[in-house]
Design a protein around this motif. Structure first.
Motif, PDB file in Angstrom:
ATOM      1  N   GLY A 197       0.796  -1.224   0.000  1.00  0.00           N
ATOM      2  CA  GLY A 197       0.000   0.000   0.000  1.00  0.00           C
ATOM      3  C   GLY A 197       0.823   1.265   0.000  1.00  0.00           C
ATOM      4  O   GLY A 197       0.394   2.293   0.554  1.00  0.00           O
ATOM      5  N   ARG A 198       2.007   1.217  -0.641  1.00  0.00           N
ATOM      6  CA  ARG A 198       2.898   2.382  -0.632  1.00  0.00           C
ATOM      7  C   ARG A 198       2.256   3.613  -1.267  1.00  0.00           C
ATOM      8  O   ARG A 198       2.487   4.739  -0.836  1.00  0.00           O
ATOM      9  CB  ARG A 198       4.205   2.053  -1.362  1.00  0.00           C
ATOM     10  CG  ARG A 198       5.096   1.060  -0.632  1.00  0.00           C
ATOM     11  CD  ARG A 198       6.384   0.825  -1.394  1.00  0.00           C
ATOM     12  NE  ARG A 198       7.236   1.990  -1.364  1.00  0.00           N
ATOM     13  CZ  ARG A 198       8.230   2.175  -0.491  1.00  0.00           C
ATOM     14  NH1 ARG A 198       8.483   1.262   0.413  1.00  0.00           N
ATOM     15  NH2 ARG A 198       8.973   3.265  -0.536  1.00  0.00           N
ATOM     16  N   LYS A 199       1.441   3.406  -2.318  1.00  0.00           N
ATOM     17  CA  LYS A 199       0.786   4.551  -2.944  1.00  0.00           C
ATOM     18  C   LYS A 199      -0.152   5.242  -1.969  1.00  0.00           C
ATOM     19  O   LYS A 199      -0.231   6.480  -1.919  1.00  0.00           O
ATOM     20  CB  LYS A 199       0.031   4.103  -4.198  1.00  0.00           C
ATOM     21  CG  LYS A 199       0.932   3.687  -5.356  1.00  0.00           C
ATOM     22  CD  LYS A 199       0.111   3.326  -6.585  1.00  0.00           C
ATOM     23  CE  LYS A 199       1.020   2.946  -7.751  1.00  0.00           C
ATOM     24  NZ  LYS A 199       0.240   2.564  -8.969  1.00  0.00           N
ATOM     25  N   TRP A 200      -0.866   4.433  -1.181  1.00  0.00           N
ATOM     26  CA  TRP A 200      -1.784   5.011  -0.200  1.00  0.00           C
ATOM     27  C   TRP A 200      -1.027   5.742   0.902  1.00  0.00           C
ATOM     28  O   TRP A 200      -1.367   6.873   1.250  1.00  0.00           O
ATOM     29  CB  TRP A 200      -2.660   3.912   0.404  1.00  0.00           C
ATOM     30  CG  TRP A 200      -3.752   3.459  -0.508  1.00  0.00           C
ATOM     31  CD1 TRP A 200      -3.776   2.336  -1.281  1.00  0.00           C
ATOM     32  CD2 TRP A 200      -4.990   4.138  -0.757  1.00  0.00           C
ATOM     33  NE1 TRP A 200      -4.948   2.265  -1.990  1.00  0.00           N
ATOM     34  CE2 TRP A 200      -5.711   3.358  -1.693  1.00  0.00           C
ATOM     35  CE3 TRP A 200      -5.552   5.322  -0.283  1.00  0.00           C
ATOM     36  CZ2 TRP A 200      -6.969   3.734  -2.153  1.00  0.00           C
ATOM     37  CZ3 TRP A 200      -6.807   5.695  -0.746  1.00  0.00           C
ATOM     38  CH2 TRP A 200      -7.496   4.910  -1.669  1.00  0.00           C
ATOM     39  N   THR A 201      -0.018   5.085   1.460  1.00  0.00           N
ATOM     40  CA  THR A 201       0.714   5.728   2.552  1.00  0.00           C
ATOM     41  C   THR A 201       1.444   6.976   2.073  1.00  0.00           C
ATOM     42  O   THR A 201       1.549   7.967   2.808  1.00  0.00           O
ATOM     43  CB  THR A 201       1.713   4.750   3.188  1.00  0.00           C
ATOM     44  OG1 THR A 201       2.605   4.240   2.183  1.00  0.00           O
ATOM     45  CG2 THR A 201       0.992   3.598   3.853  1.00  0.00           C
ATOM     46  N   SER A 202       1.954   6.944   0.829  1.00  0.00           N
ATOM     47  CA  SER A 202       2.649   8.113   0.289  1.00  0.00           C
ATOM     48  C   SER A 202       1.684   9.291   0.135  1.00  0.00           C
ATOM     49  O   SER A 202       2.018  10.431   0.495  1.00  0.00           O
ATOM     50  CB  SER A 202       3.274   7.769  -1.055  1.00  0.00           C
ATOM     51  OG  SER A 202       3.953   8.883  -1.599  1.00  0.00           O
ATOM     52  N   ALA A 203       0.485   9.014  -0.390  1.00  0.00           N
ATOM     53  CA  ALA A 203      -0.504  10.080  -0.569  1.00  0.00           C
ATOM     54  C   ALA A 203      -0.966  10.624   0.781  1.00  0.00           C
ATOM     55  O   ALA A 203      -1.092  11.849   0.968  1.00  0.00           O
ATOM     56  CB  ALA A 203      -1.692   9.560  -1.369  1.00  0.00           C
ATOM     57  N   VAL A 240      -2.897   1.353   8.054  1.00  0.00           N
ATOM     58  CA  VAL A 240      -2.275   0.610   6.949  1.00  0.00           C
ATOM     59  C   VAL A 240      -1.018  -0.104   7.418  1.00  0.00           C
ATOM     60  O   VAL A 240      -0.792  -1.285   7.108  1.00  0.00           O
ATOM     61  CB  VAL A 240      -1.939   1.566   5.783  1.00  0.00           C
ATOM     62  CG1 VAL A 240      -1.134   0.827   4.710  1.00  0.00           C
ATOM     63  CG2 VAL A 240      -3.215   2.139   5.169  1.00  0.00           C
ATOM     64  N   LEU A 241      -0.169   0.575   8.193  1.00  0.00           N
ATOM     65  CA  LEU A 241       1.110   0.000   8.595  1.00  0.00           C
ATOM     66  C   LEU A 241       0.966  -1.062   9.675  1.00  0.00           C
ATOM     67  O   LEU A 241       1.757  -2.019   9.720  1.00  0.00           O
ATOM     68  CB  LEU A 241       2.061   1.096   9.066  1.00  0.00           C
ATOM     69  CG  LEU A 241       2.517   2.092   8.000  1.00  0.00           C
ATOM     70  CD1 LEU A 241       3.499   3.097   8.600  1.00  0.00           C
ATOM     71  CD2 LEU A 241       3.163   1.384   6.816  1.00  0.00           C
ATOM     72  N   THR A 242      -0.010  -0.925  10.550  1.00  0.00           N
ATOM     73  CA  THR A 242      -0.157  -1.905  11.629  1.00  0.00           C
ATOM     74  C   THR A 242      -0.851  -3.177  11.172  1.00  0.00           C
ATOM     75  O   THR A 242      -0.900  -4.150  11.925  1.00  0.00           O
ATOM     76  CB  THR A 242      -0.922  -1.301  12.827  1.00  0.00           C
ATOM     77  OG1 THR A 242      -2.162  -0.743  12.376  1.00  0.00           O
ATOM     78  CG2 THR A 242      -0.109  -0.232  13.517  1.00  0.00           C
ATOM     79  N   CYS A 243      -1.367  -3.194   9.964  1.00  0.00           N
ATOM     80  CA  CYS A 243      -2.003  -4.402   9.428  1.00  0.00           C
ATOM     81  C   CYS A 243      -1.006  -5.294   8.685  1.00  0.00           C
ATOM     82  O   CYS A 243      -1.405  -6.234   7.994  1.00  0.00           O
ATOM     83  CB  CYS A 243      -3.150  -4.026   8.486  1.00  0.00           C
ATOM     84  SG  CYS A 243      -4.579  -3.325   9.328  1.00  0.00           S
ATOM     85  N   GLN A 244       0.272  -4.987   8.790  1.00  0.00           N
ATOM     86  CA  GLN A 244       1.273  -5.755   8.057  1.00  0.00           C
ATOM     87  C   GLN A 244       2.615  -5.661   8.762  1.00  0.00           C
ATOM     88  O   GLN A 244       2.794  -4.881   9.699  1.00  0.00           O
ATOM     89  CB  GLN A 244       1.414  -5.218   6.626  1.00  0.00           C
ATOM     90  CG  GLN A 244       1.808  -3.753   6.561  1.00  0.00           C
ATOM     91  CD  GLN A 244       1.901  -3.230   5.149  1.00  0.00           C
ATOM     92  OE1 GLN A 244       2.729  -3.696   4.370  1.00  0.00           O
ATOM     93  NE2 GLN A 244       1.044  -2.276   4.809  1.00  0.00           N
TER      94      GLN A 244
END
Length: 333
Positions: free
Chosen positions: A72-78, A138-142
């Motif tokens: 989900g890098r696109k999501w976290t980046s945005a 997003v980050l804590t789900c992985q």
């Protein structure tokens, strides 16, 4: 040089935010030296100085985390870009208001410019909170790079940071209003304040200006917000200690200790929140606060001791004549 270039390649909006905060640190420090104006008993440039330091630390930490491999890098980046822009705007308002000699928070002036600033500021706060919350989810789900201990430090640290941000909303929800003077002598109504049991602007600790005569809701906000850095530092410390203490070489043991540290830190956040809401200064705890702090410390130490004892039993490091290095190597084989 390669390390520096690597840092510069971290999330660009966040790193630009960090750079702007470092500039503001210098400007604010100069203001503290050369500008003697005061708002509510504190130098006008102290607030932007504190905000700039805190944001630089938090944004650089977040930029590093987002540089690690994750889904989900696109999501976290945005989301991080939204976070960076909203923080830049809000801290910019804090600095502009300091330069103008007036209040950035809770200002109820009916002047059009002040009303516009408060609308922008309030929307910026919500943008910061929601973007950070979404990134944390997003980050804590992985698993985000590193070993189990570092991952647990990231996950628990992000949860603590979000908690700290939410605790900041205790301040405007206080049923408290007061009037104060700008540096030009204009009377301004403030819809809320951070002190509990005493007016804002009284005696405070050096630099932080946390009240020494009453409760201060900035304390739980700050302690929770920087729980992220506390957890990451705890993980790094355990990794360093593992070189001398074989029992810590198993990342599962270190992860469990991070869990204990996170639980203890959450208790600390709860403790300072309870203390502030009772109108009690941080440096003048009563018997109830001291008892709660002692109980929290004892439970944390006992939990950590239990984790280490279980790890020693599991790896046999408490048996006479057993070489920990050989035992761990055998366990991995």
């Amino acid at each position: 040089m390669s390390a520096v270039s690597g840092v510069l390649r971290w999330h660009r909006p966040l790193m630009l935010l960090v750079a702007s905060m470092l500039v503001l640190v210098v400007v604010s420090a100069a203001g503290l030296v050369f500008d003697d104006r005061v708002l509510l008993g504190a130098p006008v440039w102290l607030k932007p100085f504190k905000f700039a330091v805190s944001v630089a630390i938090y944004a650089s930490t977040l930029a590093w985390m987002l540089s690690l491999p994750h889904r989900g890098r696109k999501w976290t980046s945005a989301l991080a870009a939204v976070f960076a822009v909203a923080l830049f705007v809000d801290v910019g308002i804090v600095a502009i208001q300091a330069a103008r000699g007036t209040f950035s928070h809770f200002n109820e002036s009916t002047a059009p410019i002040e009303e516009t600033i408060q609308v922008i500021f309030g929307n910026g706060v919500m943008g910061i909170l929601l973007a950070n919350l979404a990134i944390a989810i997003v980050l804590t789900c992985q698993r985000v790079g590193g070993d189990r201990a570092m991952n647990r430090a990231m996950h628990t640290g992000l949860a603590l940071a979000v908690l700290g941000m939410f605790l900041g909303f205790l301040i405007p929800f206080q049923a408290k209003a007061q009037t104060a003077l700008t540096t030009s002598g204009e009377t301004v109504s403030l819809q809320s304040g951070h002190s509990v049991g005493v007016p804002d602007g009284g005696p405070g600790l050096p630099i932080t200006q946390w009240s020494t005569t009453g409760g201060d809701l900035r304390i739980p906000h700050f302690v929770g917000l920087h729980g992220l850095q506390a957890m990451l530092l705890a993980a790094l410390l355990l990794a360093a200690l593992a070189a001398r203490h074989p029992v810590l070489r198993d990342d599962r043991t270190r992860a469990r200790l991070i869990g204990v540290a996170a639980a203890g830190y959450t208790g600390l956040v709860a403790l300072v929140t309870w203390q502030a809401l009772r109108g009690q200064p941080l440096i003048h705890p009563d018997a109830q606060t001291l008892t709660a702090a002692a109980l929290l410390a004892a439970l944390t130490i006992l939990s950590a001791t239990a984790v280490l004892a279980a790890a020693r039993r599991r790896h046999g490091t408490d048996q006479p004549g057993v070489r920990p290095d050989r035992d761990l190597a055998a366990a991995r084989d």
